[in-house]
Design an enzyme around this catalytic site. Structure first.
Site, PDB file in Angstrom:
ATOM      1  CG  ASP A 132      -2.064   0.985   1.098  1.00 16.80           C
ATOM      2  OD1 ASP A 132      -1.950   1.913   0.286  1.00 16.80           O
ATOM      3  OD2 ASP A 132      -3.050   0.802   1.819  1.00 16.80           O
ATOM      4  CG  ASP A 167     -52.160 -27.147  26.528  1.00 14.11           C
ATOM      5  OD1 ASP A 167     -53.229 -27.675  26.880  1.00 14.11           O
ATOM      6  OD2 ASP A 167     -51.046 -27.646  26.764  1.00 14.11           O
ATOM      7  CG  ASP A 207     -56.053 -30.278  25.549  1.00 14.73           C
ATOM      8  OD1 ASP A 207     -57.170 -29.816  25.897  1.00 14.73           O
ATOM      9  OD2 ASP A 207     -55.035 -30.141  26.242  1.00 14.73           O
ATOM     10  CG  ASP A 231       3.873 -33.121  48.067  1.00  9.52           C
ATOM     11  OD1 ASP A 231       4.432 -32.427  47.207  1.00  9.52           O
ATOM     12  OD2 ASP A 231       2.795 -32.820  48.595  1.00  9.52           O
TER      13      ASP A 231
END
Length: 1755
Positions: free
Chosen positions: A461, A671, A736, A1428
């Site tokens: 550039d 429902d 239903d 250890d």
């Protein structure tokens, strides 16, 4: 490996299906799969066509030589494995196909992989050549490193090679769903275009540019079939293929027609929805643009009313126009013309202030007739570039993506390049849409961006003043938070993350460095020619090279398209090896909202739904880019996991197929959900939901019952609402067949209103899926909201309503719109929303008095439906209110949740989000005089009568009646409320009281109970025994428990392995009784106790009371008498003071029994149990009188504070069953998860330390070659039981260091994946104590070592797989384990065998028989506990020699070499040890207890009266059944596990005086009555008061060079319930207490002698084992002794009478004891009971006796 020419090898035989492919060695920091751009052979249409029309034999196949092409090797040479992915079987570019073979056959016969299908790489003919291609689909390509040997000999050859480079062909992704087919077709078309088949793609008119050949048609069919499986094709595509399965062209033609069918109306709607205006353009231009769009939409039948138009316009206003966004709150009927009048007024005021011109107001007539158009001055420009110019001048180099920067420093660089842009390059190919997208970098390790026009290259550039790069992989010496401003040509800021150096290594072996800026927000990586010129590097476009001023060629330049590029292979990578956490600071204006915050704000909706909603502007105020989505993929919300847990989802496509198309609000689904049990009468038990089929708009209504009239009222309400608000008539309602819908009343109502009821058929649950799914979703949200906020359950419908508001505003991924948008409503302004349960302070405008506080704590529920206020729950008023007079409660103190959600309230983000709305409310709201008294019309909880909450944080101090000191008032606590209490109150059952929770105080007289065997040092044994009477009521403070372990194998609190050895019994430790035996007062007790605390520097005094030791028989020789004296001499036995009779005052003798109230207090009593109350005591004033505020255990736990709770089902807990069930203490999690340690950790310093530990752990895993990096496996190919889950855990060690560990989930490991017989051995605590004691007596050096990542040194034998760590980003892959990862069941055993073998073979050690993990040689003793090591040696050089040998194989760290002659402090396996060689040793845990005990959520008394003993005799644990709530029971059991676990760990380590009490309480973990809890608190209180006590050892000064090992035994006959006896033993080595054991006898004893025999029989085996250990570690002679206070037991042991015993069990024990005593040279002697220190292991003792027996060895 250098590339070789084809002529060097013979032609590969025709029978080979594929050949090996060689590759060049790449740099270590480069992806080995990356291929140089120069390796891609150029291909064009002409060559394709020519090759497709000619035939060539394999032998005559001519391939031009190219040094950048990899040539094949003979088939015998194996393919190289350069990376974690296996090389695919593929044919090389220079290999001819075998004769008679054609890859154009039936699709199932194709022998190559999908990414080999592109004719870009091989001509579509039978004699085609196959190219080398990366083995992983989608892997980004990059250029090789400079070391790969790919250099250019001269500039001309470089030019020719690089200019012939073509871009790569990436295969399209696999089609995975029919819904994704439109997007997939776009990528497939692009794949064809990149493969030079763009001419065969149909155009808009449906005809291709050229005719497709047969080979190309076959290629088209094959690739379509591979990348688009038939099961994922849409229906219309399957229909086409069913007619002609090869007609792919018709599919492409129809797909292009669908893509071109986007109408102007759709574009106008998108434009209108994304309007933005800030005054940068003239207002009349903006008005013209908007009115034209609205007019076009209206003319085309899309009506945009004034309300919607105004909302869309105001949503896009910013800057000084932003305040107009809230005018809809004031003017609900505003028109577009009125809105533009306000916009014009603001614009003209701005212009007038700038140009000093008078304001101008447009008339509406002008607005209508003005049809001028304006050009958007901010439109980005694309600069035409002339690539043909060849001038060598710097100023005429190629220009691309120019940027300008400004640095806020004394040397300011404000280069501004005009006519330049950072916008994407104008592409030649119109389908390359992805090249112009804004990039966001999620990690810093990407060396390439696959979407680049030329991957692996930097764009040169000439206009950019600075170099910018997107990846931090090449940035050296990077520093974050640079004070740099970078702008593009349009003066738009480009955020910069970091600044550093970009280092080049050119082909002339010169290195150059320039400055570079890091930002992910650019389209391409930009290389500034201006900065190159500053280091004497110019670009020559004649020769296409970078060169120096002296003509030295540095690198070639590639001309690709219209621009010039340079390869990234000349960049030197930085030393970044693992992903780093992005801590780049951003300003307040650019900081993004965390996703968890938005997730909680929007009712815990999923990330996909939220993103769709923000993209489509269904949620207003901020955009999708304002949210940080980095954690959205991996984020797991604990509340969602708990609240939304489900078995499976509903079946998709559940609506009836025969359902017709309806207009909005004509077809509803409904429902009913419920009932919700155990709620107050005023709270609803049901709700009914409605969902519109077309818009998916939802309504919910509360119901108290399901009666016909209740349902009818709701139907009447919603039908009227839809008719008036949406001018629509409901035609069909689907429901239903419940009785609430099928009743005659509702049926007649629907028939009267002309509505058709649509009922589901029998067994047709799919038809009702819409309503079912809605109810499930709302219920999931409800549970999640209540779980997250902690609000009481009776507010459940408020959570439902909050969820409904949010769900209606979230966009559907399928329709891309929200229900509100479909309904023609404006989007939800999130700035008006608060998280559900957010703590607030509500203004009380009418307090009870003028001095009464004006603020009332409350919790926000949801926006009001009837005002601009908010529905807020006020626990203190037992009601909800609709108000705007509230303030958000801020700070860490206001956290509501139990999952450590410190980052999920987000006060700062919430303030930013609601700032504008709060300011609007402050300036525009109308003051409501009766605000708090106006209840919501849906305030169904308003009349709930709540019982007042019990007081919190009440501190009390029990004062003795004889104590002249007045009780403490503790005003400080009354002023300060615990921070953790600021939380939504839980519910409290008003019917629950002490009478039906607490067990009765009666004790069973004929109990029956079985036994549980004991193990060493107490803990888990069941003991149905009374506990001691508590000492005094302690002042209480609330705290939380969050213990920190030392490490992940052994901690200073406790671990699962250690608790198996810590089961120490206790006798009667407290409780209540109706009769209390009088005790001596504290003052008198203190006078009678003779303190003899020995000096540390001086040796302990000799025991002068040997006359109290009574031998069994007179010794016949002087030797036996000397042996007895020698054994007794150095024991820490108490010095008995001369006794005198104690006379009590006459009034005391007449004192009647006092009823105890201890069971009602927190610690079991209201006064000092050692104090007396005389009859003649005078009454005191109220201030001086003894007071007690009874604080229930429940009030200490802030999570259980509830204002209302319905009656719950009770759980009956029987004492016998509970005690039988106790097996082990459940370990409590002491570590942090990744989200707790890093993601949501607000402690920046701690977070950085955890991040550093995380990186260290990842590096260690890679260094240890933990898993196989050569191959990754698909999850579906591996047996699931061999797949082990993994996770990162974090911990802060006691030394302050922060630790991270990558562990496997061994707790869910399948049994078939490990050998159940293997054991993970660690050093026994008795072995460690024995070694320490011998070290003190023999002046040993003690060296402490630690082996880093010990388990990773052990290979794993089984075939196991784990999921890769998260930072690898491979969620669907598995890797095979090679090492024993922490957490696996077999890892401990594997490590033990590994280190054991090394110590024996390489270090010359041998393991002591019978004592695992204890190794010795002639000079050194080693005790091993996982990683250890404790080394003991008289010569420090011997220890150093062992260390040197260990370091050859393991990463060994010296914790403490122990070479000093002064006092040395150790931290060994949880013990804090102070050791001065040749003088003394102190063992304690003061620091650890000081840190951990206040975190146990137990009230402690740091300044008050201290307890003198852990318990007192005379009280018993009640035996009645415990009736308790299920949740409360689990909570209390969990608390008991936590408290007893820590106490057991401490008692096992060194506090042997507490083992009896610990053992007793441990047996009652599953019986957590109020009494048991109080006694447990008392034990914790005593540990706190005596946390500074230490086990003191002095160097032994023996009269003989012998080691003396003594066991002191004791038993309490029948002092346990059901006639059980308690036994205890203490073990001493050379006068030093090294261990203790307390347990309940496994058999029921019938006499004191039997109990004592049982105790002795338990002690002798361990005594013999310890004797063997001492003899192995120290070659001195050893004298073994056993002391007991039972003469009859000694007589039986020493007797030769073999008459039959009355009990065969104890007869057997007695006979065995005789053999063991005689066969092991064991001396048995009598010890007076008053001096028997083992007495503390078998029974509760008075304070005087307890101190007398313990103050010689622990003080």
């Amino acid at each position: 490996m250098e590339s070789q020419q084809l002529s060097n090898y013979p032609h590969i035989s025709h029978g080979s299906a594929c050949a090996s492919v060689t590759s060049k060695e790449v740099h270590t920091n480069q992806d080995p799969l990356d291929v140089s751009a120069s390796k891609i052979q150029e291909y064009d249409k002409a060559s394709t066509k020519a090759n497709s029309q000619q035939t060539t034999t394999p032998a005559s196949s001519a391939v031009p030589e190219n040094p950048h092409h990899a040539s094949p090797q003979p088939a015998s040479v194996p393919p190289p494995q350069n990376g974690p992915y296996p090389q695919q079987c593929m044919m090389t570019q220079n290999q001819a196909n075998p004769s008679g073979w054609s890859f154009y056959g039936h699709p199932s016969m194709i022998p190559y992989t999908p990414y080999q299908m592109s004719p870009m790489y091989f001509p579509p003919g039978p004699q085609s050549q196959f190219p080398q291609y990366p083995s992983s689909v989608g892997t980004p390509l990059s250029t090789p490193s400079p070391e790969s040997g790919n250099t250019f000999t001269d500039s001309s050859s470089a030019d020719s090679d690089m200019t012939s480079t073509k871009k790569y062909v990436r295969p399209p992704p696999m089609l995975t769903s029919p819904n994704d087919f439109p997007n997939w077709v776009k990528t497939y078309i692009k794949f064809l275009q990149n493969s030079n088949l763009g001419g065969i793609i149909p155009t808009v008119n449906g005809k291709p540019v050229r005719q497709i050949t047969d080979d190309e048609l076959t290629f088209l069919y094959n690739t379509f079939q591979i990348f688009a499986p038939s099961q994922f094709l849409p229906t219309w595509v399957k229909d086409i293929l069913s007619v002609d399965y090869t007609d792919i062209m018709k599919i492409l033609s129809k797909s292009i027609e669908k893509m071109q069918s986007d109408t102007q109306e759709a574009n106008d709607i998108v434009t209108l929805a994304n309007l933005q205006y800030n005054g940068s353009t003239p207002a009349d231009a903006f008005e013209t643009k908007v009115t034209n769009i609205i007019d076009r939409l209206n003319n085309n039948g899309i009506h945009i009313n004034n309300k919607v138009a105004c909302q869309l316009i105001m949503r896009g206003l910013s800057g000084e126009y932003k305040f107009l966004r809230y005018t809809r709150h004031r003017h609900l009927n505003m028109t577009v013309a009125e809105l533009f009048l306000d916009i014009h007024a603001i614009y003209e005021e701005q212009q007038g202030s700038r140009n000093s011109k008078p304001n101008y107001r447009r008339n509406r007539s002008d607005e209508k007739n003005d049809s001028r158009s304006y050009t958007n001055t901010t439109k980005p420009k694309v600069i035409a570039r002339n690539p043909q110019k060849t001038n060598n001048s710097k100023s005429k180099t190629a220009r691309a993506h120019n940027v300008s920067t400004s640095i806020n420093s004394p040397s300011t660089d404000n280069d501004s390049i005009s006519k330049s842009t950072t916008e994407p390059i104008q592409l030649n190919n119109k389908h390359d849409l992805h090249l112009g997208q804004k990039l966001t970098e999620s990690t810093v390790n990407h060396t390439n961006h696959s979407d680049d026009e030329l991957p692996g290259h930097l764009l040169l550039d000439s206009g950019a003043s600075r170099t910018l790069i997107r990846s931090a992989h090449h940035i050296h010496s990077a520093s974050s938070n640079p004070d740099i401003n970078v702008v593009d040509a349009q003066k738009r800021n480009i955020p910069i993350n970091a600044i550093g150096d970009l280092q080049f290594h050119f082909q002339d072996n010169t290195k150059t460095s320039i400055k570079v800026l890091h930002t992910p927000n650019i389209a391409y990586d930009l290389l500034s020619l201006n900065e190159l010129a500053a280091v004497d590097i110019t670009a020559c476009f004649t020769k296409n090279v970078l060169e120096r001023s002296d003509g030295t060629v540095l690198a070639p330049i590639v001309k690709y398209g219209d621009f010039y590029w340079v390869s990234k292979k000349y960049l030197l990578p930085s030393n970044i090896s693992v992903p780093t956490i992005n801590n780049v600071h951003t300003s307040e204006s650019t900081r993004k909202y965390p996703y968890p915050f938005i997730h909680r704000m929007l009712a815990h909706a999923n990330a996909q739904t939220i993103r769709y909603s923000l993209k489509n502007n269904t949620i207003t105020y901020f955009n999708e880019s304002d949210v940080d989505w980095s954690s959205a993929i991996d984020y797991q919300c604990p509340d969602c996991l708990i609240g939304k847990s489900t078995k499976h989802r509903h079946i998709k496509g559940s609506r009836l197929k025969y359902q017709n198309s309806y207009e909005p609000f004509q077809y509803l689904h409904t429902d009913i959900f419920g009932p919700v049990h155990n709620l107050p009468n005023s709270a609803p038990s049901y709700f009914i939901s409605f969902t519109d089929e077309t818009t998916k708009f939802r309504w919910v209504y509360p119901l108290h019952d399901r009666r016909e009239d209740s349902i009818l009222d709701v139907f009447t309400t919603i039908l009227a609402f839809i008719k008036n608000q949406f001018q629509a008539s409901v035609l069909v309602i689907q429901m239903d067949r419940g009785s609430e819908y099928t009743n005659r009343t509702l049926h007649k109502f629907l028939e009267k209103n002309g509505i058709t009821p649509c009922y589901t058929t029998t067994a047709d649950s799919r038809a009702h899926g819409v309503a079912e799914r809605l109810n499930r979703t709302l219920l999931d949200d409800c549970r999640t909201q209540l779980q997250c906020s902690g609000l009481p359950n009776h507010l459940w419908f408020s959570a439902i309503e909050f969820s409904t508001i949010v769900r209606n505003s979230l966009a559907s991924p399928k329709s891309k719109k929200s229900a509100r948008q479909h309904a023609g409503l404006a989007g939800l302004d999130i700035s008006t929303l608060l998280p559900f349960g957010q703590p607030v302070i509500v203004n009380d405008h009418n307090p009870n008095s003028k001095i009464h506080p004006r603020g009332i704590p409350g919790y926000a529920l949801h926006p009001s439906r009837n005002s601009y206020g908010y529905i807020i729950y006020l626990p203190s008023l037992k009601k909800t209110v609709d108000t705007t007079n509230y303030v958000i409660l801020q700070g860490k103190d206001s956290r509501l949740d139990q999952f450590n959600y410190d980052a999920l309230t987000f006060d700062e983000d919430l303030n930013r989000l609601t700032a504008s709305y709060q300011s609007f409310i402050a300036s525009n709201e109308i003051q409501q005089s009766n605000d708090l008294n106006i209840e919501s019309d849906h305030d169904f909880q308003s009349d709930i009568e709540l019982y007042p909450e019990q007081p919190r944080n009440v501190l009390s101090k029990a004062v003795s009646p004889t104590d002249s000191t007045p009780p403490s008032t503790h005003t400080e606590d009354s002023k300060r409320v615990s921070k953790t209490n600021i939380r939504a109150p839980r519910e409290v059952d008003p019917n629950i009281s002490e009478s039906n929770i607490l067990p009765s105080k009666k004790r069973s007289s004929t109990p029956q109970i079985s036994d549980i065997e004991s193990t060493d040092s107490g803990g888990m044994h069941r003991l149905d025994v009374p506990l001691l009477a508590p000492m005094s009521q302690s002042n209480t403070h609330e705290s939380s428990y969050a213990s920190k372990s030392k490490d992940f194998r052994h901690s200073d609190s406790y671990s699962e392995n250690e608790t198996n050895h810590t089961n120490v019994p206790i006798s009667s430790t407290g409780g209540t009784n109706n009769k209390t035996v009088p005790q001596i007062s504290d003052q008198e007790t203190e006078k009678r106790i003779i303190h003899r605390s020995p000096s540390i520097d001086a040796s302990p005094p000799e025991n002068n009371s040997s006359h109290n030791i009574v031998p069994i028989k007179t010794p016949t020789t002087v030797s036996e008498q000397n042996t007895e004296e020698s054994i007794i001499a150095d024991l820490p036995l108490p010095d008995l003071p001369p006794e005198s009779p104690t006379e009590f005052p006459d009034p005391f003798k007449e004192l009647p029994p006092i009823n105890s109230h201890q069971t009602n207090s927190s610690l079991g009593g209201i006064g000092d149990s050692n104090a007396y109350t005389t009859i003649n005591s005078k009454k005191r004033s109220l201030e001086d009188n003894e007071t007690e505020i009874k604080v229930s255990r429940d009030t200490w736990n802030t999570k259980n504070m509830r204002s209302l709770e319905p009656p719950r089902s009770k759980k009956r807990i029987h004492l016998i069953a509970a005690v039988k069930a106790v097996k082990s203490i459940k370990p409590i999690r002491t570590t942090l998860r990744y989200d707790e340690a890093i993601t949501y950790n607000k402690d920046i310093k701690e977070k950085e330390k955890y991040i550093e530990a995380y990186h260290k752990e990842v590096n260690q895993l890679l260094k240890m070659n933990t898993w196989d990096t050569d191959k990754y496996y698909d999850r579906k190919e591996i047996d699931p039981k061999r797949v082990i889950n993994s996770m990162f855990i974090f911990n802060k060690k006691r030394d302050g260091t922060h630790k991270a560990r990558f562990v496997a989930r061994g707790d869910i490991q399948h049994p078939d994946t490990y050998d159940t017989g293997m054991q993970s051995n660690t050093v026994h605590h008795y072995a460690l104590m024995t070694s320490l004691s011998l070290a003190l007596d023999n002046n040993y050096y003690i060296t402490q070592l630690d082996i880093s990542s010990a388990y990773l040194y052990a290979d794993i034998k089984e075939e196991l797989y784990i999921r890769p760590p998260p930072h690898l980003g491979m969620n669907d892959k598995l890797i095979r384990l090679k090492k024993s990862l922490y957490g696996l069941k077999q890892s401990g055993a594997n490590w033990y065998e590994t280190i054991k073998s090394y110590l024996i073979k390489q270090c010359g050690m041998e393991e002591v028989r019978g004592w695992s993990c204890v190794f010795k040689n002639s000079q050194v003793t080693i005790c091993l506990f996982v990683d250890d090591m404790i080394l003991f040696s008289k010569d420090l050089n011997a220890n150093k020699k062992i260390i040197t040998t260990l370091k050859k194989q393991y990463d060994t760290k010296i914790i403490n070499l122990g070479e000093s002659d002064n006092e040395i402090q150790y931290d060994i396996l949880g013990l804090e040890i102070k050791y001065q060689r040749g003088k003394y040793m102190k063992l304690g845990m003061e620091k650890s207890l000081t840190e951990k005990l206040p975190k146990l959520n137990v009230p402690l008394n740091p300044k008050g009266k201290k307890l003198r003993a852990p318990g007192q005799p005379g009280h018993y644990i009640d035996q009645d059944e415990l009736e308790i709530d299920e949740d409360e029971y689990k909570e209390k059991v969990h608390e008991m596990q936590k408290l007893i676990g820590l106490a057991s760990y401490v008692g096992y380590k060194f506090r042997f005086d507490l083992l009896y009490y610990i053992n007793t309480l441990a047996q009652h973990i599953l019986f957590p009555s109020r009494q048991v809890l109080d006694m447990t608190y008392e034990l914790i209180q005593f540990m706190w008061d005596t946390r500074d006590k230490q086990l003191i050892w002095h160097k032994n000064k023996p009269t003989k060079p012998d080691n003396k090992l003594v066991a002191i035994s004791d038993a309490s006959y029948g002092n346990q319930p059901y006639y059980k006896s308690q036994i205890g033993n203490i073990f001493l080595l050379n006068g030093k207490v090294i261990g203790g054991k307390s347990t309940k006898a496994s058999l029921t004893c019938t006499s004191t002698t039997e109990a004592e025999i049982h105790a002795v029989s338990e002690a002798i085996p361990l005594l013999n084992n310890l004797s063997h250990l001492v003899q192995e570690l120290n070659k001195k002679p050893i004298i073994k002794g056993l002391l007991t206070d039972s003469r009859s037991t000694i007589s039986i042991i020493k007797s030769t009478n073999e008459e039959k015993f009355r009990n065969r069990f104890f007869g057997t024990k007695a006979m065995r004891l005789r053999d063991e005593v005689s066969g092991n040279n064991l001396y048995v002697y009598y010890i007076e009971t008053k001096k028997n220190i083992a007495d503390v292991m078998t029974k509760p003792l008075p304070i005087k006796t307890f101190k007398l027996l313990t103050n010689k060895w622990i003080h």
